[in-house]
Design a protein around this motif. Structure first.
Motif, short mmCIF file in Angstrom:
data_model
loop_
_atom_site.label_atom_id
_atom_site.label_comp_id
_atom_site.label_asym_id
_atom_site.label_seq_id
_atom_site.Cartn_x
_atom_site.Cartn_y
_atom_site.Cartn_z
N ALA A 132 -56.04 31.02 11.36
CA ALA A 132 -56.08 31.76 12.63
C ALA A 132 -57.47 31.71 13.27
O ALA A 132 -57.88 32.66 13.94
N GLU A 133 -58.19 30.63 13.05
CA GLU A 133 -59.50 30.35 13.64
C GLU A 133 -60.62 31.26 13.15
O GLU A 133 -61.79 30.93 13.28
N ASN A 134 -60.29 32.41 12.58
CA ASN A 134 -61.32 33.40 12.27
C ASN A 134 -61.53 33.67 10.78
O ASN A 134 -62.48 34.38 10.42
N TYR A 135 -60.68 33.13 9.92
CA TYR A 135 -60.78 33.42 8.49
C TYR A 135 -60.83 32.11 7.72
O TYR A 135 -60.10 31.17 8.02
N SER A 160 -64.77 35.96 10.89
CA SER A 160 -65.52 36.15 12.12
C SER A 160 -64.66 37.01 13.05
O SER A 160 -63.58 36.58 13.47
N ILE A 161 -65.14 38.21 13.34
CA ILE A 161 -64.36 39.19 14.08
C ILE A 161 -64.99 39.41 15.45
O ILE A 161 -66.19 39.69 15.55
N GLY A 162 -64.19 39.27 16.50
CA GLY A 162 -64.71 39.43 17.85
C GLY A 162 -65.15 40.85 18.14
O GLY A 162 -64.49 41.81 17.77
N LEU A 163 -66.29 40.96 18.83
CA LEU A 163 -66.84 42.24 19.26
C LEU A 163 -66.99 42.23 20.77
O LEU A 163 -66.91 41.17 21.41
N PRO A 164 -67.22 43.38 21.39
CA PRO A 164 -67.44 43.42 22.85
C PRO A 164 -68.60 42.54 23.28
O PRO A 164 -69.51 42.24 22.49
N ASN A 165 -68.55 42.11 24.54
CA ASN A 165 -69.62 41.30 25.15
C ASN A 165 -69.83 39.97 24.45
O ASN A 165 -70.96 39.45 24.39
N ASP A 166 -68.75 39.41 23.93
CA ASP A 166 -68.76 38.07 23.32
C ASP A 166 -69.58 37.97 22.04
O ASP A 166 -69.93 36.87 21.62
N PHE A 167 -69.89 39.09 21.41
CA PHE A 167 -70.52 39.05 20.10
C PHE A 167 -69.46 38.88 19.02
O PHE A 167 -68.28 39.16 19.23
N SER A 168 -69.89 38.41 17.85
CA SER A 168 -69.01 38.27 16.71
C SER A 168 -69.63 38.95 15.49
O SER A 168 -70.85 38.89 15.30
N LEU A 169 -68.79 39.58 14.69
CA LEU A 169 -69.20 40.13 13.41
C LEU A 169 -68.82 39.11 12.35
O LEU A 169 -67.65 38.76 12.20
N ASP A 170 -69.83 38.62 11.61
CA ASP A 170 -69.62 37.55 10.65
C ASP A 170 -69.78 38.09 9.23
O ASP A 170 -70.85 38.63 8.88
N VAL A 193 -74.27 39.40 12.87
CA VAL A 193 -73.72 39.35 14.22
C VAL A 193 -74.25 38.08 14.88
O VAL A 193 -75.36 37.62 14.58
N SER A 194 -73.45 37.51 15.75
CA SER A 194 -73.85 36.28 16.44
C SER A 194 -73.29 36.26 17.85
O SER A 194 -72.32 36.98 18.16
N ARG A 195 -73.89 35.40 18.68
CA ARG A 195 -73.43 35.25 20.06
C ARG A 195 -73.86 33.89 20.57
O ARG A 195 -74.92 33.38 20.21
N SER A 196 -73.01 33.29 21.40
CA SER A 196 -73.32 31.99 22.00
C SER A 196 -73.38 32.13 23.51
O SER A 196 -72.65 32.92 24.11
N TRP A 197 -74.28 31.33 24.11
CA TRP A 197 -74.40 31.22 25.56
C TRP A 197 -74.40 29.73 25.90
O TRP A 197 -75.46 29.09 25.88
N GLY A 198 -73.24 29.17 26.12
CA GLY A 198 -73.18 27.73 26.38
C GLY A 198 -73.65 26.95 25.16
O GLY A 198 -73.10 27.09 24.06
N LEU A 199 -74.70 26.15 25.33
CA LEU A 199 -75.22 25.35 24.23
C LEU A 199 -76.11 26.16 23.27
O LEU A 199 -76.42 25.69 22.18
#
Length: 233
Positions: A132-135, A160-170, A193-199
């Motif tokens: 499921a893309e996340n586990y 990897s669990i989605g959080l508000p504002n495009d953050f992820s809990l890893d 926690v992680s976040r991507s902005w384009g590249l």
């Protein structure tokens, strides 16, 4: 963490910005090449610092074929104490396939090499199944771990669990298991926690090992916070 080393690593990442623009154009043309440049406050592998608790730079390049086969290389600075090596350079080949809409399977043979310290070189076969893309479930095996003629297994689960504002809990937990004469098995873990902005992407993680890990490796297996900044497609 030594500030001047982190600054040098960040400078390495920033020096790649002209290449970023070129690579972004290439990506728009569906290039089979993927690449990354990163600066990290500590290169931690399976809960243990490979850079003696200092910052370092990392780069990677992979060619992906249309049929799922891929080949590439990845490099990082390392520090195992006085003397060599100063770098780790990995070479890998693998195959990635979707079993269904929700299950992906990846199998890779990775060659860990250490210039000027070839006695440490070894191979590892690594499989990762993603659900499921996340586990994910990772199983790895080496018959020559760290160049020691030791059989070693590594089993890890991640989420990897989605959080508000495009953050992820890893989240991740892994278990390293060795032949009896080599050393005690130990567990490592990570929460981040992680976040991507384009590249561009950033991650902040709290990592560590259990008592067996700290007994075996000492301070370099203590709990720590790791900051990683990267750019890549």
């Amino acid at each position: 963490m030594k500030p001047f080393k982190l600054a040098a690593s960040l400078a390495l990442a920033l020096s790649a910005l002209p290449f970023v623009a070129f690579a972004q154009d290439a990506e728009e043309e569906s290039s089979p090449l993927t690449w990354s440049v990163a600066a990290t406050s500590d290169y931690v592998w399976r809960g243990v610092s490979q850079s003696n608790e200092t910052s370092t730079g990392q780069v990677g390049l992979t060619y992906n074929s249309p049929v799922g086969l891929y080949v590439g290389t990845w490099a990082s600075g390392v520090d195992f104490g006085p003397g060599d090596p100063d770098f780790e350079v990995d070479y890998f080949v693998g195959y990635n396939v979707d079993f269904s809409d929700s299950v992906n399977f990846d199998i890779m043979l990775n060659r860990y090499t250490y210039p000027d310290a070839s006695e440490l070189n070894f191979n590892e076969l690594i499989t990762t199944t993603t659900f499921a893309e996340n586990y994910s479930l990772t199983v790895a095996y080496s018959d020559d771990f760290g160049g020691s003629d030791t059989d070693a297994w590594y089993v890890a689960g991640g989420a990897s669990i989605g959080l508000p504002n495009d953050f992820s809990l890893d989240l991740g937990v892994g278990r390293s298991m060795f032949e009896k004469d080599f050393g005690e098995d130990y567990t490592d873990w990570t929460v981040g926690v992680s976040r991507s902005w384009g590249l561009f992407s950033a991650s902040l993680a709290y990592v560590g090992t259990d008592g067996n890990g700290r007994d075996a490796f000492g301070e370099i297996a203590d709990n720590r916070v790791v900051l990683t900044l990267s750019v890549g497609n």
